[in-house]
Scaffold this active site. Structure first.
Site, mmCIF file in Angstrom:
data_model
loop_
_atom_site.group_PDB
_atom_site.id
_atom_site.type_symbol
_atom_site.label_atom_id
_atom_site.label_comp_id
_atom_site.label_asym_id
_atom_site.label_seq_id
_atom_site.Cartn_x
_atom_site.Cartn_y
_atom_site.Cartn_z
ATOM 1 N N ARG A 3 19.580 17.936 -2.994
ATOM 2 C CA ARG A 3 18.249 18.741 -3.285
ATOM 3 C C ARG A 3 18.812 19.915 -4.041
ATOM 4 O O ARG A 3 19.716 20.888 -3.820
ATOM 5 C CB ARG A 3 17.655 19.292 -1.898
ATOM 6 C CG ARG A 3 16.448 20.343 -2.347
ATOM 7 C CD ARG A 3 15.804 20.689 -0.969
ATOM 8 N NE ARG A 3 14.912 19.553 -0.614
ATOM 9 C CZ ARG A 3 13.584 19.898 -0.217
ATOM 10 N NH1 ARG A 3 13.239 21.198 0.251
ATOM 11 N NH2 ARG A 3 12.694 18.946 0.130
ATOM 12 N N HIS A 30 10.094 14.855 -7.120
ATOM 13 C CA HIS A 30 10.326 15.182 -5.625
ATOM 14 C C HIS A 30 9.928 13.586 -4.962
ATOM 15 O O HIS A 30 9.072 13.397 -4.006
ATOM 16 C CB HIS A 30 9.549 16.026 -5.133
ATOM 17 C CG HIS A 30 9.896 16.489 -3.787
ATOM 18 N ND1 HIS A 30 10.898 16.089 -3.086
ATOM 19 C CD2 HIS A 30 9.398 17.461 -2.965
ATOM 20 C CE1 HIS A 30 11.159 16.626 -1.875
ATOM 21 N NE2 HIS A 30 10.123 17.357 -1.872
ATOM 22 N N GLN A 33 9.350 12.902 -1.099
ATOM 23 C CA GLN A 33 8.081 13.473 -0.769
ATOM 24 C C GLN A 33 7.008 12.261 -0.809
ATOM 25 O O GLN A 33 6.040 12.258 0.156
ATOM 26 C CB GLN A 33 7.806 14.816 -1.326
ATOM 27 C CG GLN A 33 6.559 15.379 -0.811
ATOM 28 C CD GLN A 33 6.385 15.836 0.444
ATOM 29 O OE1 GLN A 33 7.176 16.629 1.299
ATOM 30 N NE2 GLN A 33 5.312 15.524 1.322
ATOM 31 N N ASP A 125 -0.099 21.997 -4.162
ATOM 32 C CA ASP A 125 1.529 22.504 -3.937
ATOM 33 C C ASP A 125 1.305 23.949 -4.401
ATOM 34 O O ASP A 125 0.462 24.572 -5.143
ATOM 35 C CB ASP A 125 2.419 21.695 -5.017
ATOM 36 C CG ASP A 125 3.922 22.027 -4.624
ATOM 37 O OD1 ASP A 125 4.007 22.848 -3.469
ATOM 38 O OD2 ASP A 125 4.742 21.525 -5.272
ATOM 39 N N CYS A 165 2.607 19.492 0.169
ATOM 40 C CA CYS A 165 3.936 18.979 0.715
ATOM 41 C C CYS A 165 4.596 20.068 1.550
ATOM 42 O O CYS A 165 5.647 19.850 2.044
ATOM 43 C CB CYS A 165 4.631 18.889 -0.549
ATOM 44 S SG CYS A 165 4.557 20.021 -1.795
ATOM 45 N N ARG A 193 7.702 12.366 6.291
ATOM 46 C CA ARG A 193 8.765 12.528 5.556
ATOM 47 C C ARG A 193 9.986 12.064 6.442
ATOM 48 O O ARG A 193 11.038 11.391 5.914
ATOM 49 C CB ARG A 193 9.131 14.060 5.407
ATOM 50 C CG ARG A 193 8.191 14.465 4.224
ATOM 51 C CD ARG A 193 8.807 15.592 3.658
ATOM 52 N NE ARG A 193 8.787 16.976 4.346
ATOM 53 C CZ ARG A 193 8.046 17.765 4.775
ATOM 54 N NH1 ARG A 193 6.897 17.628 4.076
ATOM 55 N NH2 ARG A 193 8.028 18.770 5.497
HETATM 56 N N1 NVA Z 1 7.034 22.360 -5.825
HETATM 57 C C1 NVA Z 1 7.798 22.625 -4.669
HETATM 58 C C2 NVA Z 1 7.884 21.586 -3.690
HETATM 59 C C3 NVA Z 1 8.162 22.025 -2.206
HETATM 60 C C4 NVA Z 1 8.491 20.760 -1.319
HETATM 61 C C5 NVA Z 1 8.948 23.381 -5.027
HETATM 62 O O1 NVA Z 1 9.926 22.753 -5.749
HETATM 63 O O2 NVA Z 1 9.398 24.470 -4.288
#
Ligand code: NVA
Length: 205
Positions: A3, A30, A33, A125, A165, A193
């Site tokens: 990540r 992502h 997710q 989001d 998410c 998840r």
């Molecule tokens: N767009 C958000 C998703 C988090 C699960 C981020 O990248 O922080």
């Protein structure tokens, strides 16, 4: 599983690794997710192909992966984002090609109200993703109107589900009443998840 911010780091790791590499989130995508999201939609709606999914907000990693995942499963994906925060045109073009092959569609528009019209799934989001915290103030202005609230929800199909998410910024991209409301599936989505990512590991081990 990595990540990180730069997508290139995942590609580099995958190039030199002798074991499978899983993208746990980058600035670009992502996918883990979205596997959980598609599982959640299937659970609640009993199908995926033909459903309309409206994503309201930043054309970010979530928007990109929802376009890719949605296109693969034959959904009609509509992204509503303000100017300056649109999804990457290359990702849009690739997702549109995928959608065409699978009977779905991918569209990017400005108007959130138009996007949610008759939608089966509403998704949003945060306006400022991880690493964009210093842009928060400018983004609060740019994303005004790109919120899922009860007025917006009324324009969707009456049995629409609401997804996020997480973590959410309540009162920004989504209101308290909607995220806690009967149409919200965000906690099932969060649980899934675990299941979806166990499946990814089982697949690659
Ligand atoms: N767009 C958000 C998703 C988090 C699960 C981020 O990248 O922080």
């Amino acid at each position: 599983m990595i990540r990180t911010f730069s997508h290139q780091e995942v590609l580099d790791l995958a190039k030199y690794a002798t074991i499978p590499i899983i993208n746990g989130l980058t600035d670009l995508l992502h996918p883990c997710q979205v596997l959980a999201d598609l599982m959640t939609i299937q659970e609640h709606k009993g199908r995926l192909a033909g459903l309309k999914l409206a994503f309201i907000g930043d054309g970010n990693n979530m928007a990109h992966s929802l376009m890719f995942g949605g296109a693969k499963m034959g959904l009609q994906v509509v992204i509503a984002s303000p100017q300056g925060y649109k999804p990457d045109p290359l990702v849009v073009a690739m997702a549109q090609a995928d959608a065409k092959a699978n009977g779905g569609s991918v569209e990017v528009i400005d108007d959130p109200l138009e996007a949610v019209q008759g939608a089966d799934v509403l998704y949003t989001d945060v306006w400022a993703s991880m690493g964009q915290e210093e842009e928060s103030k400018a983004r609060m202005i740019a994303f005004e109107g790109y919120q899922i609230n009860s007025d917006v929800l009324k324009r969707a199909d009456q049995s629409a589900i609401v997804m996020h998410c997480l973590p959410a910024h309540r009162g920004e991209e989504i209101t308290d009443d909607v995220i806690e409301g009967v149409q919200s599936v965000v906690f099932d989505e969060a649980e899934n998840r675990l299941h979806a990512q166990k499946a990814v590991m089982a697949l690659v081990i």
